[in-house]
Design a protein around this motif. Structure first.
Motif, mmCIF file in Angstrom:
data_model
loop_
_atom_site.group_PDB
_atom_site.id
_atom_site.type_symbol
_atom_site.label_atom_id
_atom_site.label_comp_id
_atom_site.label_asym_id
_atom_site.label_seq_id
_atom_site.Cartn_x
_atom_site.Cartn_y
_atom_site.Cartn_z
ATOM 1 N N GLY A 2 19.771 21.318 41.957
ATOM 2 C CA GLY A 2 20.784 21.407 42.463
ATOM 3 C C GLY A 2 20.818 22.574 43.738
ATOM 4 N N ALA A 3 21.699 22.566 44.534
ATOM 5 C CA ALA A 3 21.994 23.645 45.653
ATOM 6 C C ALA A 3 22.286 25.042 45.088
ATOM 7 N N ALA A 4 21.623 25.749 45.691
ATOM 8 C CA ALA A 4 22.151 27.281 45.271
ATOM 9 C C ALA A 4 23.287 27.423 46.053
ATOM 10 N N PRO A 5 24.341 28.461 45.416
ATOM 11 C CA PRO A 5 25.689 28.931 46.072
ATOM 12 C C PRO A 5 25.518 29.535 47.367
ATOM 13 N N ALA A 6 26.476 29.275 48.062
ATOM 14 C CA ALA A 6 26.404 29.706 49.208
ATOM 15 C C ALA A 6 27.874 29.870 49.978
ATOM 16 N N LEU A 7 28.070 30.912 50.987
ATOM 17 C CA LEU A 7 29.203 30.980 51.575
ATOM 18 C C LEU A 7 28.689 31.465 53.006
ATOM 19 N N PRO A 8 28.913 30.310 53.772
ATOM 20 C CA PRO A 8 28.100 30.042 55.412
ATOM 21 C C PRO A 8 28.633 31.499 56.010
ATOM 22 N N GLU A 9 29.994 31.785 55.659
ATOM 23 C CA GLU A 9 30.586 33.000 56.568
ATOM 24 C C GLU A 9 29.917 34.548 56.063
ATOM 25 N N VAL A 10 29.447 34.375 54.753
ATOM 26 C CA VAL A 10 28.696 35.573 54.301
ATOM 27 C C VAL A 10 27.368 35.497 53.867
ATOM 28 N N LEU A 11 26.988 34.632 52.965
ATOM 29 C CA LEU A 11 25.825 34.486 52.478
ATOM 30 C C LEU A 11 25.061 33.264 52.519
ATOM 31 N N THR A 12 23.785 33.076 53.125
ATOM 32 C CA THR A 12 23.328 31.470 53.002
ATOM 33 C C THR A 12 22.741 31.166 51.792
ATOM 34 N N ALA A 13 22.383 30.102 51.336
ATOM 35 C CA ALA A 13 21.759 29.809 50.048
ATOM 36 C C ALA A 13 20.506 30.488 49.904
ATOM 37 N N ASP A 14 19.611 30.375 51.118
ATOM 38 C CA ASP A 14 18.495 31.033 50.870
ATOM 39 C C ASP A 14 18.530 32.640 50.628
ATOM 40 N N GLN A 15 19.566 33.280 51.518
ATOM 41 C CA GLN A 15 19.690 34.737 50.977
ATOM 42 C C GLN A 15 20.244 34.908 49.456
ATOM 43 N N VAL A 16 20.886 34.096 49.057
ATOM 44 C CA VAL A 16 21.316 34.196 47.614
ATOM 45 C C VAL A 16 20.003 34.101 46.802
ATOM 46 N N LEU A 17 19.174 33.081 47.028
ATOM 47 C CA LEU A 17 17.869 32.968 46.104
ATOM 48 C C LEU A 17 17.026 34.101 46.566
ATOM 49 N N ARG A 18 17.131 34.881 47.685
ATOM 50 C CA ARG A 18 16.223 35.986 47.862
ATOM 51 C C ARG A 18 16.784 37.200 46.952
ATOM 52 N N SER A 19 18.045 37.231 46.877
ATOM 53 C CA SER A 19 18.550 38.514 45.849
ATOM 54 C C SER A 19 18.236 38.246 44.594
ATOM 55 N N ALA A 20 18.305 36.931 44.038
ATOM 56 C CA ALA A 20 17.965 36.532 42.697
ATOM 57 C C ALA A 20 16.484 36.857 42.505
ATOM 58 N N ASP A 21 15.628 36.644 43.594
ATOM 59 C CA ASP A 21 14.202 36.972 43.316
ATOM 60 C C ASP A 21 14.009 38.607 42.929
ATOM 61 N N TYR A 22 14.702 39.257 43.250
ATOM 62 C CA TYR A 22 14.617 40.545 43.151
ATOM 63 C C TYR A 22 14.911 40.761 41.599
ATOM 64 N N LEU A 23 15.654 40.156 40.988
ATOM 65 C CA LEU A 23 16.062 40.299 39.374
ATOM 66 C C LEU A 23 14.749 39.634 38.797
ATOM 67 N N VAL A 24 14.169 38.616 39.235
ATOM 68 C CA VAL A 24 12.964 38.301 38.343
ATOM 69 C C VAL A 24 11.918 39.168 38.517
ATOM 70 N N ARG A 25 11.623 39.882 39.787
ATOM 71 C CA ARG A 25 10.707 40.900 39.745
ATOM 72 C C ARG A 25 10.899 41.967 38.896
ATOM 73 N N ALA A 26 12.207 42.403 38.731
ATOM 74 C CA ALA A 26 12.474 43.482 37.763
ATOM 75 C C ALA A 26 12.260 43.290 36.386
ATOM 76 N N GLN A 27 12.381 41.876 36.056
ATOM 77 C CA GLN A 27 12.430 41.567 34.439
ATOM 78 C C GLN A 27 10.909 42.049 33.833
ATOM 79 N N GLU A 28 11.170 42.615 32.550
ATOM 80 C CA GLU A 28 9.928 43.065 31.685
ATOM 81 C C GLU A 28 9.318 41.856 31.063
ATOM 82 N N PRO A 29 8.081 42.139 30.548
ATOM 83 C CA PRO A 29 7.427 41.112 30.061
ATOM 84 C C PRO A 29 8.041 40.598 28.645
ATOM 85 N N ASP A 30 8.899 41.468 28.126
ATOM 86 C CA ASP A 30 9.714 40.822 26.964
ATOM 87 C C ASP A 30 10.815 40.162 27.069
ATOM 88 N N GLY A 31 11.260 40.177 28.527
ATOM 89 C CA GLY A 31 12.498 39.475 28.747
ATOM 90 C C GLY A 31 13.709 40.302 29.314
#
Length: 346
Positions: A2-31
């Protein structure tokens, strides 16, 4: 997919996904998802990050898997009494203090996960986390039905209740009861405890320790669903100018020149619950100055008297709160109903 959430006047879907990528990079091996790479973890903020990854996981399978790993970590990290140590570092607890809001919040996250994914098998698998957490919370009830804020290292309950904590616990009890109903595990005691908290939050604010300088005590009764309708509108109007700095965001505390992206995004969640989409969009737009354009992570806050970002950290839960606010305003996923308090019948 499905599509990622977006508010065209604030954040695009691609920008939201990039913010989420940061969370994945921070996650530790145990979860576990710490406050920032290499930092400490607490369960409440960890769950908020898992919810954000569940939202973007409809678009990016790796985000969905990261969210599942985050929820499975909860089962492995519990204290024997059903709560969670207030702080972990590199997988190990660093205190035996167990806070009520930490124990309650997995119920919100796991209802959210079911609404987004429809994965009833995963909800069944993780149900013990919800049940033990909320039972731990109910063990902290005070004389009037308020929830004392924590259980100390020696096992004794805290000596006071906090309005923000009880508002979050109210939300969690409602979500836990709704999740249980979907799994054929009715928990009327949770609904009854939530009803009592709702009454206290609306009618007996004097029972809670005075934290009125904190913006969370202002909007969390609305975010958590205890205060609604005319009372919610009056509550927001009464303190709006005290906490909202036009063009910058929401103060963490009323007496400091410091706005934070998380408090701003959480006010947006309260506004979304009230149907105030235009105001919510405006507040979320105001705080975009804290977004790091390079990788999409959000700085925690901005001290505007000194014109500096402070603290100098990019907290994972801040980016998560922004993602959840975008989803609540856009209604992209059914998980947004957790914050709109419209999950019945979904």
């Amino acid at each position: 997919m499905g599509a990622a959430p977006a508010l065209p006047e604030v954040l695009t879907a691609d920008q939201v996904l990039r913010s989420a990528d940061y969370l994945v990079r921070a996650q530790e091996p145990d979860g576990a998802i710490p406050w920032f790479p290499g930092g400490h973890t607490d369960v409440w903020d960890h769950v908020e990050c898992a919810m954000a990854l569940t939202v973007t996981g409809r678009t990016v399978p790796a985000h969905a898997e990261a969210a599942r790993r985050a929820y499975l970590w909860l089962a492995r990290s519990r204290h024997a009494d059903g709560g969670w140590p207030a702080k972990f570092r590199q997988g190990a607890p660093v205190t035996d203090l167990r806070e009520a809001n930490h124990a309650a919040y997995p119920a919100v996250g796991l209802l959210h996960h079911l609404l987004v994914t429809g994965d009833a098998a995963f909800a069944e698998r993780t149900w013990p986390v919800v049940e033990s957490g909320l039972d731990f919370v109910l063990g902290l009830r005070g004389e009037h039905g308020e929830i004392l804020w924590a259980r100390s290292e020696d096992g004794s309950p805290g000596d006071h209740a906090l309005l923000t904590v009880c508002s979050s616990v109210h939300h969690a009890l409602r979500c836990g009861a709704a999740l249980g109903a979907r799994l054929g595990r009715e928990r009327p005691a949770w609904t009854s405890a939530a009803d009592r908290l709702e009454t206290l939050i609306n009618d007996r604010e004097d029972l809670f320790a005075d934290r009125s300088r904190f913006s969370m005590d202002w909007f969390y009764p609305i975010l958590g669903g205890a205060v609604r309708g005319v009372a919610a509108k009056e509550r927001l109007q009464d303190r709006w100018e005290r906490f909202v700095v036009p063009g910058l965001g929401v103060r963490c505390v009323s007496d400091q020149p410091w706005v934070t992206a998380a408090e701003s995004a959480e006010l947006v969640l309260a506004l979304a619950a009230m149907g105030e989409r235009e105001a919510g969009t405006r507040v979320l737009a105001d705080v975009q100055h804290l977004r790091d354009a390079e990788d999409g992570a959000f700085w925690t806050g901005y001290q505007f008297a000194e014109d500096v970002r402070w603290p100098v950290e990019r907290s994972t839960w801040t980016s998560a709160a922004v993602i959840l606010a975008v989803d609540a305003l856009s209604g992209t996923t059914d998980g947004s109903r957790v914050f709109l308090h419209t999950w019945d019948g979904v």
